[in-house]
Design a protein around this motif. Structure first.
Motif, PDB file in Angstrom:
ATOM      1  N   SER A  84      37.784  17.621 -18.265  1.00 11.59           N
ATOM      2  CA  SER A  84      37.658  17.584 -19.735  1.00 11.59           C
ATOM      3  C   SER A  84      36.358  16.913 -20.146  1.00 11.59           C
ATOM      4  CB  SER A  84      38.828  16.877 -20.415  1.00 11.59           C
ATOM      5  OG  SER A  84      39.815  16.527 -19.537  1.00 11.59           O
ATOM      6  N   GLN A 119      33.036  25.559 -22.396  1.00 13.48           N
ATOM      7  CA  GLN A 119      34.251  25.668 -21.596  1.00 13.48           C
ATOM      8  C   GLN A 119      34.073  26.692 -20.485  1.00 13.48           C
ATOM      9  OE1 GLN A 119      37.356  26.790 -24.210  1.00 13.48           O
ATOM     10  NE2 GLN A 119      36.395  28.682 -24.908  1.00 13.48           N
ATOM     11  N   ASP A 144      35.776  29.798 -14.381  1.00 15.95           N
ATOM     12  CA  ASP A 144      36.408  29.120 -15.509  1.00 15.95           C
ATOM     13  C   ASP A 144      37.184  30.120 -16.358  1.00 15.95           C
ATOM     14  OD1 ASP A 144      35.403  26.719 -14.740  1.00 15.95           O
ATOM     15  OD2 ASP A 144      33.645  26.810 -16.040  1.00 15.95           O
ATOM     16  N   ALA A 149      32.980  25.093 -25.931  1.00 21.51           N
ATOM     17  CA  ALA A 149      34.229  24.347 -25.999  1.00 21.51           C
ATOM     18  C   ALA A 149      34.584  24.099 -27.460  1.00 21.51           C
ATOM     19  CB  ALA A 149      34.061  23.027 -25.264  1.00 21.51           C
ATOM     20  N   ARG A 171      33.662  19.430 -20.069  1.00 20.45           N
ATOM     21  CA  ARG A 171      33.730  20.320 -21.240  1.00 20.45           C
ATOM     22  C   ARG A 171      33.121  19.648 -22.468  1.00 20.45           C
ATOM     23  NH1 ARG A 171      38.510  22.380 -19.127  1.00 20.45           N
ATOM     24  NH2 ARG A 171      39.827  20.819 -20.110  1.00 20.45           N
ATOM     25  N   SER A 177      38.860  19.768 -27.258  1.00 21.65           N
ATOM     26  CA  SER A 177      38.428  19.219 -25.971  1.00 21.65           C
ATOM     27  C   SER A 177      38.473  17.706 -25.974  1.00 21.65           C
ATOM     28  CB  SER A 177      37.008  19.664 -25.660  1.00 21.65           C
ATOM     29  OG  SER A 177      36.931  21.051 -25.654  1.00 21.65           O
TER      30      SER A 177
END
Lengths: 299, 474
Positions: free
Chosen positions: A28, A37, A43, A263, A31, A268
């Motif tokens: 995370s 992302q 991914d 993202a 991201r 996020s």
């Protein structure tokens, strides 16, 4: 049944949960810090394929816009030159009206004839207008002067539709072609011929011919020119419209790409906080798990 | 009638047993952090009773003789071991698959502006620019630069992917050597354990060592183990035969060399010197070979892309005319990713780039004709591979790489949990618990004290009998 718990087992379990939590925090964090992302195909494989397609379409739109800018510059130059020709014909026409008067002196007629000769020269040189290093009225023979003036004769040596080297065609969209040029042979020789007739009639004093035929012929040429200019103008307009439409498409394609690749920051960041919380909980559990032992209670 | 010192003997046995039990506890606690160690327990039983020969009376029966140490055993669940070996093999394969495919993924630089996708788009778009200015040397130079960048990207991807595929063989060779090394150790342990078992011992620690080795082995190749039975007694003699899907890696106390020659004909496997195939279904070696199969597929796809690009571009280019009025020249040389290059003429002369389309007979050459460049730029969206454009085909390849990697990543993640859970179960059975050992320690400590007390009491009683009673006193 009570499950036996070995000492080593709880250490392993703790390390495993801390690692899982740490990996989640790492993912995370990446991201959030990259703002993306989709950093590598795994991914989001489907998203990767989509985003590649959209990126390609955006690049195509950019290219069409670039080509259209070229076409627009080329056609605007042609249009400006033809505007100049129109102005010159109008001048010639008013001179013709003056010359058509019975009362005009010979001196004045010679003066007018000279002015018309000037106009002829100017029209001829407008026929050799260039956009950058390309002659705009020479068809595909862009590196050859379209009109050469020898004696009193203009010779066109550019490409023609008939010979197959007349059209400069560009792709302004997928499967959308546009002829971006007007070949000089379609416009200039006729105008020059009319102007030469006018000059000759004025200098020889054939006033009736001037008023009867030349004025009408000049009007016809003005009409033709207007058609050609309107055609160019409408193409430039079409380019403007297409570019606007492409810009709109590009915005929505870019939006798609962003949706796939970027993202969602609020989401996020929330995920990152949740992951950090999980990580702290795992650490806490690990630390408190080793606090007590029977060793603390026996002498 | 038992002997006078009978009671002392019972006490002595109890002291012995407690002391032995404390030693076992101490051994367990010492090995709390030893990987592969199984906790040991002492097995005690009442020793054979003394039948009291008391003059025909049946009231007395048998008299207990105290405690006996039967054996020291390790606590181990063999079925759990088998499941862990299987999980190890799967995990070992996945570890290498995710590692190699992770590296492969980086080769593509996607999604991004330096990947082959963008370079192809740039290349074709430079032809669109050329179609608007076919006379321009600067734009011709741009076309050549974009083509050069694309060529380099293809060559680099081919080299890098090829390198990754090539490394597999040397890694497999190393891993096979590891396997053989471990097999030799197992064979030698087999021998020691057999000897020990023959003497009626329980070689717990040796067995632990052997299990730890098989555990390591199972990460590298998928192994099966079979206990060996003695041909005469029919009982297990302590040896363990280790097989790799039919290939006898360890038989009794003899280890074989695992070959390292790879085959993918009819499934992944290794080829022995005799030409027999040892099939593989899991383990690091399997993962390496499986990853290579994937990489070879990616190279093949990349090659399909490059060869279609070369064919399509050259097909149009040879029909077109350069600024020098000549025709019939290729744009690219080579046939695929490995040898793609710019055609030597194009490389040396920008005017050789055929931007102009064929002319009508009798018409002189027209430098402003950019129709062939335009046609070339259109290849960008033409269905050249099946009904896919080059970019679409490439996009599906990249998505395939991503999907493969993602699939293995997820599997590896799940497998990690499975393995963790199995290991946890194993630890539940075999792992040492300090609390438990400390409790046992207290228990045997007290037993020892009690036994000592029995002996002291017997001593006092005998003192009374021997020194405080009877004639000759004072």
């Amino acid at each position: 049944m009570i499950t036996r718990v070995s000492t080593f087992q709880s250490v392993n379990r703790a390390v495993f949960s801390v690692q899982v939590a740490a990996a989640r925090v790492d993912a995370s964090q990446r991201r959030v810090s990259t703002g993306r992302q989709l950093n590598q195909p795994s991914d989001d494989p489907t998203g990767t394929s989509q985003t590649l397609n959209f990126r390609k379409r955006i690049a195509d739109l950019d290219q069409y816009s670039k080509t259209m800018d070229q076409a627009k510059g080329f056609m605007s130059t042609s249009e400006t030159a033809l505007d100049g020709v129109t102005l010159l014909i109008r001048q010639a026409r008013s001179l013709a009206v003056q010359a058509a008067s019975d009362t005009i002196s010979t001196e004045s007629r010679v003066g007018i004839a000279n002015q018309i000769q000037n106009i002829i020269t100017q029209v001829g040189s407008l026929g050799n207008t260039a956009y950058g290093s390309r002659y705009v009225f020479g068809g595909q023979r862009t590196q050859t002067v379209p009109f050469i003036n020898a004696g009193d004769t203009f010779t066109y040596q550019g490409g023609t539709f008939l010979n197959g080297d007349g059209n400069l065609t560009l792709d302004v969209g997928r499967g959308e072609e546009m002829v971006t040029n007007v070949t000089g042979d379609k416009v200039f020789p006729a105008i020059l011929a009319v102007l030469k007739d006018l000059r000759n009639h004025v200098s020889t004093g054939e006033v009736q011919l001037t008023s009867r035929e030349d004025l009408a012929k000049l009007d016809t040429q003005l009409g033709n020119l207007l058609n050609v200019r309107t055609d160019l103008g409408s193409k430039v307009q079409r380019i403007e419209q297409t570019k606007n439409r492409n810009d709109g498409l590009k915005v929505s394609f870019t939006e798609f790409v962003s949706q796939i690749e970027d993202a969602d920051l609020p989401k996020s960041i929330t995920e990152l906080q949740t992951a950090q919380l999980g990580y702290q909980a795992a650490l806490q559990a690990t630390a408190s798990g080793f606090k007590s032992s029977l060793l603390d209670y026996i002498r | 009638m038992p002997s006078t010192f009978y009671g002392m003997e019972i006490g002595r046995r109890a002291l012995n047993a407690s002391q032995m039990a404390l030693n076992v506890v101490s051994h367990n606690m010492s090995n709390v952090n030893t990987p592969g160690y199984s906790r040991q327990t002492i097995s005690l039983s009442a020793s054979d009773p003394f039948t009291y020969p008391g003059g025909g009376s049946e009231q007395l029966g048998q008299l207990g003789t105290g405690v006996n140490i039967d054996s020291i055993n390790r606590v181990r669940d063999q079925f759990l071991d088998q499941r862990i070996y299987g999980a190890n093999s799967t995990q070992g394969a996945l570890a290498h698959l995710t590692d190699i495919l992770g590296r492969v993924e980086q080769v593509y630089f996607e999604p991004g502006v330096t990947g082959i996708g963008q370079l192809m788009t740039d290349f074709f778009n430079s032809f669109a620019d050329l179609s608007a200015n076919p006379e321009s040397g600067a734009i011709r130079a741009t076309v050549r630069n974009k083509a050069q960048a694309l060529v380099s990207a293809f060559r680099q991807a081919d080299t890098t992917l090829g390198q990754i595929a090539l490394e597999v063989q040397s890694k497999v060779t190393d891993k096979a050597k590891d396997v053989t090394g471990i097999a030799v150790q197992i064979a030698s342990l087999n021998k020691q354990i057999r000897t020990s078992v023959a003497m009626g011992e329980h070689p717990n620690d040796l067995q632990d060592q052997r299990d730890a080795l098989i555990n390591r082995l199972s990460s590298i190749v998928d192994v099966q183990t079979y206990p060996v039975k003695d041909s005469t007694t029919g009982r297990e003699n302590g040896e363990l035969n280790v097989l790799v899907n039919g290939f006898a890696l360890v038989q009794n106390d003899i280890a074989s060399t695992l070959p390292s020659k790879i085959t993918t004909q009819g499934g992944i496997g290794l080829v022995t010197e005799n030409g027999d195939t040892i099939p593989l279904r899991g383990g690091e070696i399997y993962g390496l070979i499986q990853a290579r199969t994937h990489v070879e597929g990616y190279i093949e796809d990349m090659n399909t892309l490059a060869s279609n690009l070369i064919t399509a571009v050259n097909g149009l280019h040879t029909t077109g005319y350069g600024l020098d009025g000549a025709t019939g020249r290729s744009f690219f040389a080579g046939t695929g990713t490995a040898d793609i290059a710019l055609d030597v003429t194009v490389q040396n002369d920008l005017n050789a780039i055929a931007a102009a389309s064929p002319l009508l007979a009798g018409t002189p050459f027209a430098p402003g004709n950019g129709d062939n460049a335009r046609a070339l730029s259109r290849l960008s969206n033409a269905g050249l591979v099946g009904n896919l454009s080059l970019n679409e085909f490439y996009g599906s390849n990249v998505a395939q790489v991503g999907a493969d990697q993602r699939g293995y990543n997820l599997q590896a993640e799940n497998q990690g949990k499975v393995l963790e859970s199995l290991r946890s179960q194993q630890a539940t059975v075999s792992g040492v618990s300090l609390d438990e050992e400390l409790t046992s320690m207290l228990q045997y400590q007290r037993t020892y004290q009690a036994a000592a007390r029995v002996i002291t009491f017997m001593d006092e009683a005998l003192d009374r009998v021997i020194n405080g009673m009877g004639a000759g006193r004072g």
